[in-house]
Design a protein around this motif. Structure first.
Motif, PDB file in Angstrom:
ATOM      1  N   ARG A  74       9.364 -27.610 -62.083  1.00  0.00           N
ATOM      2  CA  ARG A  74      10.742 -28.091 -62.233  1.00  0.00           C
ATOM      3  C   ARG A  74      11.611 -27.557 -61.099  1.00  0.00           C
ATOM      4  O   ARG A  74      11.509 -26.388 -60.736  1.00  0.00           O
ATOM      5  N   ILE A  75      12.453 -28.438 -60.582  1.00  0.00           N
ATOM      6  CA  ILE A  75      13.375 -28.054 -59.510  1.00  0.00           C
ATOM      7  C   ILE A  75      14.757 -28.606 -59.861  1.00  0.00           C
ATOM      8  O   ILE A  75      14.935 -29.813 -60.032  1.00  0.00           O
ATOM      9  N   ALA A  76      15.721 -27.714 -59.971  1.00  0.00           N
ATOM     10  CA  ALA A  76      17.100 -28.133 -60.230  1.00  0.00           C
ATOM     11  C   ALA A  76      17.660 -28.836 -58.998  1.00  0.00           C
ATOM     12  O   ALA A  76      17.307 -28.497 -57.861  1.00  0.00           O
ATOM     13  N   PHE A  77      18.525 -29.814 -59.222  1.00  0.00           N
ATOM     14  CA  PHE A  77      19.180 -30.503 -58.103  1.00  0.00           C
ATOM     15  C   PHE A  77      19.921 -29.514 -57.208  1.00  0.00           C
ATOM     16  O   PHE A  77      20.161 -29.796 -56.045  1.00  0.00           O
ATOM     17  N   SER A  78      20.287 -28.364 -57.736  1.00  0.00           N
ATOM     18  CA  SER A  78      21.061 -27.372 -56.986  1.00  0.00           C
ATOM     19  C   SER A  78      20.195 -26.461 -56.121  1.00  0.00           C
ATOM     20  O   SER A  78      20.736 -25.609 -55.406  1.00  0.00           O
ATOM     21  N   ARG A  79      18.859 -26.653 -56.132  1.00  0.00           N
ATOM     22  CA  ARG A  79      17.982 -25.728 -55.421  1.00  0.00           C
ATOM     23  C   ARG A  79      17.035 -26.422 -54.465  1.00  0.00           C
ATOM     24  O   ARG A  79      16.514 -27.493 -54.740  1.00  0.00           O
ATOM     25  N   GLY A  80      16.795 -25.794 -53.348  1.00  0.00           N
ATOM     26  CA  GLY A  80      15.744 -26.189 -52.428  1.00  0.00           C
ATOM     27  C   GLY A  80      15.965 -27.509 -51.705  1.00  0.00           C
ATOM     28  O   GLY A  80      16.990 -28.174 -51.848  1.00  0.00           O
ATOM     29  N   VAL A  81      14.977 -27.876 -50.913  1.00  0.00           N
ATOM     30  CA  VAL A  81      15.031 -29.091 -50.103  1.00  0.00           C
ATOM     31  C   VAL A  81      14.942 -30.328 -50.999  1.00  0.00           C
ATOM     32  O   VAL A  81      15.685 -31.301 -50.807  1.00  0.00           O
ATOM     33  N   CYS A  82      14.068 -30.289 -52.001  1.00  0.00           N
ATOM     34  CA  CYS A  82      13.957 -31.427 -52.926  1.00  0.00           C
ATOM     35  C   CYS A  82      15.252 -31.617 -53.705  1.00  0.00           C
ATOM     36  O   CYS A  82      15.714 -32.755 -53.894  1.00  0.00           O
ATOM     37  N   GLY A  83      15.852 -30.518 -54.146  1.00  0.00           N
ATOM     38  CA  GLY A  83      17.129 -30.607 -54.849  1.00  0.00           C
ATOM     39  C   GLY A  83      18.221 -31.183 -53.965  1.00  0.00           C
ATOM     40  O   GLY A  83      19.035 -31.993 -54.414  1.00  0.00           O
ATOM     41  N   ALA A  84      18.242 -30.778 -52.691  1.00  0.00           N
ATOM     42  CA  ALA A  84      19.238 -31.306 -51.752  1.00  0.00           C
ATOM     43  C   ALA A  84      19.062 -32.806 -51.569  1.00  0.00           C
ATOM     44  O   ALA A  84      20.040 -33.560 -51.493  1.00  0.00           O
ATOM     45  N   CYS A  85      17.819 -33.261 -51.507  1.00  0.00           N
ATOM     46  CA  CYS A  85      17.545 -34.694 -51.382  1.00  0.00           C
ATOM     47  C   CYS A  85      18.012 -35.434 -52.634  1.00  0.00           C
ATOM     48  O   CYS A  85      18.655 -36.477 -52.549  1.00  0.00           O
ATOM     49  N   ALA A  86      17.708 -34.887 -53.803  1.00  0.00           N
ATOM     50  CA  ALA A  86      18.112 -35.522 -55.056  1.00  0.00           C
ATOM     51  C   ALA A  86      19.634 -35.569 -55.171  1.00  0.00           C
ATOM     52  O   ALA A  86      20.200 -36.590 -55.574  1.00  0.00           O
ATOM     53  N   ARG A  87      20.289 -34.486 -54.821  1.00  0.00           N
ATOM     54  CA  ARG A  87      21.752 -34.389 -54.907  1.00  0.00           C
ATOM     55  C   ARG A  87      22.437 -35.388 -53.991  1.00  0.00           C
ATOM     56  O   ARG A  87      23.362 -36.077 -54.379  1.00  0.00           O
ATOM     57  N   SER A  88      21.971 -35.468 -52.750  1.00  0.00           N
ATOM     58  CA  SER A  88      22.628 -36.290 -51.724  1.00  0.00           C
ATOM     59  C   SER A  88      22.060 -37.707 -51.642  1.00  0.00           C
ATOM     60  O   SER A  88      22.701 -38.589 -51.089  1.00  0.00           O
ATOM     61  N   GLN A  89      20.829 -37.879 -52.158  1.00  0.00           N
ATOM     62  CA  GLN A  89      20.076 -39.126 -51.998  1.00  0.00           C
ATOM     63  C   GLN A  89      19.937 -39.488 -50.520  1.00  0.00           C
ATOM     64  O   GLN A  89      19.927 -40.661 -50.148  1.00  0.00           O
ATOM     65  N   GLN A  90      19.803 -38.459 -49.701  1.00  0.00           N
ATOM     66  CA  GLN A  90      19.601 -38.602 -48.263  1.00  0.00           C
ATOM     67  C   GLN A  90      18.305 -37.900 -47.864  1.00  0.00           C
ATOM     68  O   GLN A  90      17.934 -36.884 -48.456  1.00  0.00           O
ATOM     69  N   VAL A  91      17.644 -38.443 -46.843  1.00  0.00           N
ATOM     70  CA  VAL A  91      16.433 -37.829 -46.308  1.00  0.00           C
ATOM     71  C   VAL A  91      16.754 -36.406 -45.851  1.00  0.00           C
ATOM     72  O   VAL A  91      17.790 -36.155 -45.216  1.00  0.00           O
ATOM     73  N   GLN A  92      15.858 -35.492 -46.180  1.00  0.00           N
ATOM     74  CA  GLN A  92      15.974 -34.103 -45.732  1.00  0.00           C
ATOM     75  C   GLN A  92      14.805 -33.815 -44.798  1.00  0.00           C
ATOM     76  O   GLN A  92      13.655 -33.878 -45.216  1.00  0.00           O
ATOM     77  N   LEU A  93      15.097 -33.542 -43.552  1.00  0.00           N
ATOM     78  CA  LEU A  93      14.085 -33.225 -42.543  1.00  0.00           C
ATOM     79  C   LEU A  93      14.350 -31.785 -42.111  1.00  0.00           C
ATOM     80  O   LEU A  93      15.359 -31.501 -41.479  1.00  0.00           O
ATOM     81  N   VAL A  94      13.458 -30.883 -42.488  1.00  0.00           N
ATOM     82  CA  VAL A  94      13.668 -29.457 -42.276  1.00  0.00           C
ATOM     83  C   VAL A  94      12.568 -28.927 -41.364  1.00  0.00           C
ATOM     84  O   VAL A  94      11.398 -28.904 -41.744  1.00  0.00           O
ATOM     85  N   GLU A  95      12.962 -28.492 -40.171  1.00  0.00           N
ATOM     86  CA  GLU A  95      11.991 -27.989 -39.194  1.00  0.00           C
ATOM     87  C   GLU A  95      11.441 -26.621 -39.574  1.00  0.00           C
ATOM     88  O   GLU A  95      10.298 -26.303 -39.259  1.00  0.00           O
ATOM     89  N   ASP A  96      12.261 -25.784 -40.210  1.00  0.00           N
ATOM     90  CA  ASP A  96      11.855 -24.442 -40.606  1.00  0.00           C
ATOM     91  C   ASP A  96      12.362 -24.181 -42.013  1.00  0.00           C
ATOM     92  O   ASP A  96      13.552 -23.893 -42.207  1.00  0.00           O
ATOM     93  N   VAL A  97      11.482 -24.290 -42.997  1.00  0.00           N
ATOM     94  CA  VAL A  97      11.905 -24.140 -44.386  1.00  0.00           C
ATOM     95  C   VAL A  97      12.435 -22.744 -44.679  1.00  0.00           C
ATOM     96  O   VAL A  97      13.270 -22.577 -45.565  1.00  0.00           O
TER      97      VAL A  97
END
Length: 160
Positions: A74-97
């Motif tokens: 489980r990942i809250a919308f408020s956490r991590g790269v997946c949460g950021a994508c869910a929150r914004s509904q925008q592609v998240q491209l992260v070069e250094d996690v």
């Protein structure tokens, strides 16, 4: 290292493979599982590829079909790269996690990440998450290639 031209050809092939794989099958679970397996087997330098599904009653993602090591469930919308994508509904491209604020380290070997929203009928249904052990593995070309393949998946699938 691949050139933009070879990457473009690789994504044309992935698109054709996605269309072929989904032909005649519309079940959402089967299609998402097959797509994750296709991507994991066809795309180099991945250590995880899969879906996190939304839930109508919570701002939370729940693990869906994937390929790779065991993952966070489980990942809250408020956490991590997946949460950021869910929150914004925008592609998240992260070069250094490791430089991403609030990154969730499900697999310490992951160094870069690409997460794309899966929107059906104007509603976020899932995110498609790709992890790589290589830093800066993903580019905007990758994002565009996966967006096209996911569009075929969305169109060819009956969603619950």
């Amino acid at each position: 290292m691949s050139t933009p031209a070879t990457k473009q050809e690789a994504y044309k092939l992935l698109l054709a493979q996605t269309e072929s794989l989904l032909h005649g099958e519309r079940d959402w679970l089967a299609n998402l599982a097959q797509f994750a397996a296709l991507v994991y087997g066809a795309v180099p330098d991945l250590n995880w590829a899969g879906f996190y599904m939304t839930r109508a009653d919570a701002e939370e993602l729940v693990l869906g079909p994937f390929q790779g090591k065991v993952a966070c469930v489980r990942i809250a919308f408020s956490r991590g790269v997946c949460g950021a994508c869910a929150r914004s509904q925008q592609v998240q491209l992260v070069e250094d996690v490791h430089a991403f604020p609030g990154h969730i380290a499900c697999d310490a070997a992951s160094r870069s990440e690409l997460v794309l929203p899966v929107v059906v009928g104007g509603k976020l249904r899932a995110v498609f998450d790709l992890d790589s052990p290589l830093p800066a593995r993903f580019t905007s070309d990758d994002a565009r290639g996966f967006e096209a393949a996911l569009a075929v998946l969305v169109e060819g699938t009956d969603w619950p």
